[in-house]
Design a protein around this motif. Sequence first.
Motif, PDB file in Angstrom:
ATOM      1  N   GLY B  20     -13.237  13.356  12.908  1.00  0.00           N
ATOM      2  CA  GLY B  20     -14.299  12.806  13.756  1.00  0.00           C
ATOM      3  C   GLY B  20     -14.019  11.362  14.094  1.00  0.00           C
ATOM      4  N   ILE B  21     -13.647  10.596  13.065  1.00  0.00           N
ATOM      5  CA  ILE B  21     -13.383   9.175  13.304  1.00  0.00           C
ATOM      6  C   ILE B  21     -12.204   9.004  14.267  1.00  0.00           C
ATOM      7  CG2 ILE B  21     -12.516   7.066  12.200  1.00  0.00           C
ATOM      8  CD1 ILE B  21     -14.292   7.711   9.849  1.00  0.00           C
ATOM      9  N   LEU B  24     -13.172  10.224  17.941  1.00  0.00           N
ATOM     10  CA  LEU B  24     -14.141   9.405  18.664  1.00  0.00           C
ATOM     11  C   LEU B  24     -13.702   7.940  18.702  1.00  0.00           C
ATOM     12  CD1 LEU B  24     -17.494  11.012  17.536  1.00  0.00           C
ATOM     13  CD2 LEU B  24     -16.434  11.111  19.784  1.00  0.00           C
ATOM     14  N   ASN B  25     -12.411   7.719  18.560  1.00  0.00           N
ATOM     15  CA  ASN B  25     -11.899   6.360  18.638  1.00  0.00           C
ATOM     16  C   ASN B  25     -10.590   6.315  19.408  1.00  0.00           C
ATOM     17  OD1 ASN B  25     -13.216   4.000  17.309  1.00  0.00           O
ATOM     18  ND2 ASN B  25     -13.548   5.536  15.710  1.00  0.00           N
ATOM     19  N   PHE B  26     -10.179   5.128  19.660  1.00  0.00           N
ATOM     20  CA  PHE B  26      -8.874   4.947  20.284  1.00  0.00           C
ATOM     21  C   PHE B  26      -7.811   5.012  19.211  1.00  0.00           C
ATOM     22  CE2 PHE B  26     -11.667   3.409  23.514  1.00  0.00           C
ATOM     23  CZ  PHE B  26     -11.037   3.801  24.687  1.00  0.00           C
ATOM     24  N   MET B  29      -9.049   8.644  22.249  1.00  0.00           N
ATOM     25  CA  MET B  29      -9.915   8.718  23.430  1.00  0.00           C
ATOM     26  C   MET B  29      -9.200   8.295  24.703  1.00  0.00           C
ATOM     27  SD  MET B  29     -13.831   8.108  22.476  1.00  0.00           S
ATOM     28  CE  MET B  29     -13.806   6.391  22.758  1.00  0.00           C
ATOM     29  N   ASN B  33      -9.515   8.600  28.979  1.00  0.00           N
ATOM     30  CA  ASN B  33      -9.887   7.311  29.577  1.00  0.00           C
ATOM     31  C   ASN B  33      -9.233   7.187  30.946  1.00  0.00           C
ATOM     32  OD1 ASN B  33     -11.257   4.954  29.514  1.00  0.00           O
ATOM     33  ND2 ASN B  33      -9.717   3.825  28.349  1.00  0.00           N
TER      34      ASN B  33
END
Lengths: 1067, 83
Positions: B20-21, B24-26, B29, B33
């Motif tokens: 999840g971390i 939902l992070n770069f 992502m 983008n």
Amino acid sequence: MSLQLLSGISLCYFLLLFAVAFYADRRRRQGKSIVTNASIYSLSLAVYCTSWTYYGSVGRAATSGLDFLTIYLGPTLICFSWWYLLRKIILISKEHNIVSIADFISSRYGKSTYLGIIVTVFAVLGIVPYIALQLKAIAYTFNMLCGPDHNLTTSFQLQFPNLPMVIDTAFVVAIFLSLFCILFGAMRLDSTERHEGLMAAVALESVIKLFAFIAVGLFVTYGLFDGFTDLFSRFSNEYPEKTQLWIISSANNSSGRWFSMTFMSMMAIMFLPRQFHAMVIENSDHNHIRKAMWAFPAYLFLINLFVIPIAIAGVLIYRGDTSLADYYVLCLPLLAHQKGLAILVFIGGFSAAAGMVMLESVASATMILNNLIMPIILRCNLKMTDISGLLLTIKRFAIVSVIFLGYFYYRMLGESQALVNIGLISFMAATQFAPALLGGLYWERATHHGAATGLLSGFVLWFYTLLIPTFVDAGWLADTLLTQGPFGIEFLRPTALFYLNNLDIWSHSLFWTLFFNIGCFLTISILSTPSSDEAAQAMRFVRVSTWQDESQKLKRISKAPTVMEFVDLMTKFIGEKQANTAISSYLGEREIDEKGSLSEYEIPNLKRFTERTLAGSVGGAAARIIIENYLSARGSKMEDIFNIFGTVSLSRDASREQLSVLYEAANMIASGADLDTIYDNILDLLYHQFRFDLCAIRMYDEDSNLLKVRNFRGIDTEFLSHADRKLDENTCIGTAYVTNKVTLANDSDCVDNPISMEIIHREGIKSFAHAPITIEGQPIGVLSSYSRYAKGIYTEEFIELYKNLAYHIGIAWRNSQQTGQLIAASEREKELKIAESIQLGLLPDTMPSLEHTDIAGICVPAKQVGGDYFDFIYQDNELDIIIADVSGHNIGAALLMAEARTFIQSQAHQLATAPAVLNALNRFMHNDLSKAELFITMFYLQYNPQQQRISYANAGHNHPILLRHDSMEFEELDAEGLILGINLEVDFEERQTTFNAGDMLVLYTDGIIEAENNRQEMYGFDRLKSVILDNRQLGAQEIIDNTMEQARIFQGLRHFNDDVTMIIVKI
Amino acid sequence: MSRESTTQQRQIWLIFFFLGIIMLNFPFMQIFNRPETIFCLPLMVLYLLVGWPLSIVVIYIFSRSLESNDDDEAVEPPEQEDN
């Protein structure tokens, strides 16, 4: 919209909240709570969504794009961990009656007062601006709805120009909120009694704000526009340059900022004081987490679903003007003349703000009371008997203060930029609690020094890297501070500390605060050593489920307060009613001893219970101080850790130690050493392993009828280590012996026996125990131990061990007794052997050799020595044959037999006839025989081979038999005469008869004819005669051997029970 | 619930937590983008609109699997110390 209408609606809404809260409280009192369920719990967590997110999200989305989502994505991610992390925190909090995050951290680190102060101060500092922000949101939207122009002229001032300036919308709201919080947040003092009314109101507010936001979202998206796609396509057509909002630009460290904000919000959802309060303190059942962990993120998702559409709609409608973006949510319905919807939105926003203010102020007030005020109150040492009322007033005052601090902050800085980012700044402050709290949960080694330095450095950095730049933005500080650094020191620029200038302000601050926070926390924790209290507390937190209170049982309180005194103490702080309820619920579960009070080892438990109950009202740190002050004021104190087994070096586990001590004792007993050595060794074991000052063994002495000291180890004093004790209950040792029970005194002050008391006080003994030493349940002595250094060392476990040791001492004593008996028996055996050989030596070793005469004799004693005797004396061509039987067959008989023999051997030569010998012998032995109560039967026969005659006299002996060769018949030889030793003067008849060739003379004692078999039949005279008759042709020795053999065969397995003597003379 | 399944549960939880971390992070992502749109919706908005509820569904399924787990040992299973 008129002020009256809006005020009326607001008031109605307030009344609704009151009603719901009141209803929930009433239901709770009836035991039918409507709040203790997972759904309400999940909704109450949504207090996370404040007006800052309610209004601000749209503003942020319209101006800076997607990064507002991080505030919600973070909590969604951390929800994964709730079942483990949050549940652990909840379990610990319930266990320790924790009432706030400051309490939690201070409790974890040994109930440290100053740690509580640090957390409280920073929590309140971080919160007050946040409350200001909420008040501002309510006031601003209220005025916006009322006022014709959307400026900040306060409606109240317009309506009531005479009112002082200070009374504006925010002020009125603050008053109402304070009232609400006092009513439902500080009704009573016991904070652990959860605020169900308050939580019901918060949950209702959560529903309303979600409902309002979705309503406005649906209206804007599907009422004003034609759905999502319509909005996005119009937006990209009209403002193509703004579509960059939906892309996270790679410039300006956006990705780093994304992560930082996600991380901050992860921490904020856990550690913001109001979140901690709602999630942990107000939790009624940790199983509610299971639902909350998905329902709460789902709530966040729903409330954010329409943020972007509203933002886009706002931009489209306001033609790109984003100055009012923060209030698009309210402006759009207003513009569309949807007054009802606008009011709903206002109520939603009001809910978001009010919920936050209520919970935050209650949580802060609890922290302020417990962590700031209580230490001061305790220092003042108020003499009032019940200060619970005072404490409640202080708590209420604290609630009002927090809200009004927020209000004044808003009044002073309401318009400045200092409020814009206050939400995230608060998040960052909450993040600072993470290392101390999470570290404390999973790392036992974390110490309060580490936590305090970590927190302090974190907050200093937080202030420097976030608040200073905000103040600069607000224009309070010079710009040069940011561009050139303080005093021109460039590497200290608040936003580019140590030249770290390529990060955004959040990442920069997060990095440096956590770097110093975690760094200090770890380093100082490793370098410092926790106190024993703190270490124990750390264990309780880290191993919440495996922690057992075992070692606690070994504590005691000297001069312990009574139950009533504990109740009085509780009454002082939580009021009489609550104190009584608490104690009755406690006592209901406990065993009460025979005196109607709690046992000595229950008192420390009661002390902990009192402390926990107080912690529920005044916080852990204050409760600890209260209890400590109270105990020290009355001169009692928790004794050192008297884990008596702790002094045993082998292991920490008591039962194993018991075993090892008993094992050693058993080894000593089995060693075969003498009793004194064994006793000394056992006393040594007791003395060294358990650090007694004196251990002693007293054994009962029959002669003096006293308990005499047999061995001791330790201090050598007249009264303890040497004095014997009487067998009565005047002394404790006597009592232990007489009652056959352990007598102990864990506190020598409590001994009521005057003699013992005097001795104990003279010798400075603090505690002692006496255990009876028993054999097969009967006491034979007492094992005593004394301690001069410690009270309360005799725990139940130890007494068990002690009794066992006393039992071992009894076993050693019995072993030694038995060994002594064995040795004595073998000594006697040896002596008898000697006597036997001497006695056998007294019998003739060779038979007299007479021509044509065959003589054989035998004497078989029934035991080692016997009373039978035969002898031959040859003189003047005459052979005297003597056979005698001394009554009994013991050593006394043997001695008398020896005496008789000596007499006969010496006198026979001088005395001519058999009666003369017997007569002289009788006279000689009469005295000795009478004294020994023994007698002798004797047959004295003189055989003259030349004349072939025998003459004889008999002193009561069995009649010898004479087998006549010619007739083959037996002839009994009898003569009158009394047994020797009966009368002094006896006439012994002399008889004579012939003894011809072929005749056989048999002399014997009664041993042979009285030989018994298993059927209790005697061998008898007839059998003897028939054997002799059958064997008459054989030699004398063979006849004897055969006779003996026949007698033995007759007896079977039995032995002769009397001495057997037989003489056969054949011519 | 057995100790084994508790451990397994914790491991699954850890995997999803970190997944999840990461997702939902770069830089993960960064995949989404981009300026492209699907049904007029920007790719990133769409990703978050789908990804976020998906993660909630994962938590929901996870929490359902906890249903039978009511013993407090799960907080600190002993095997944690053993390993």
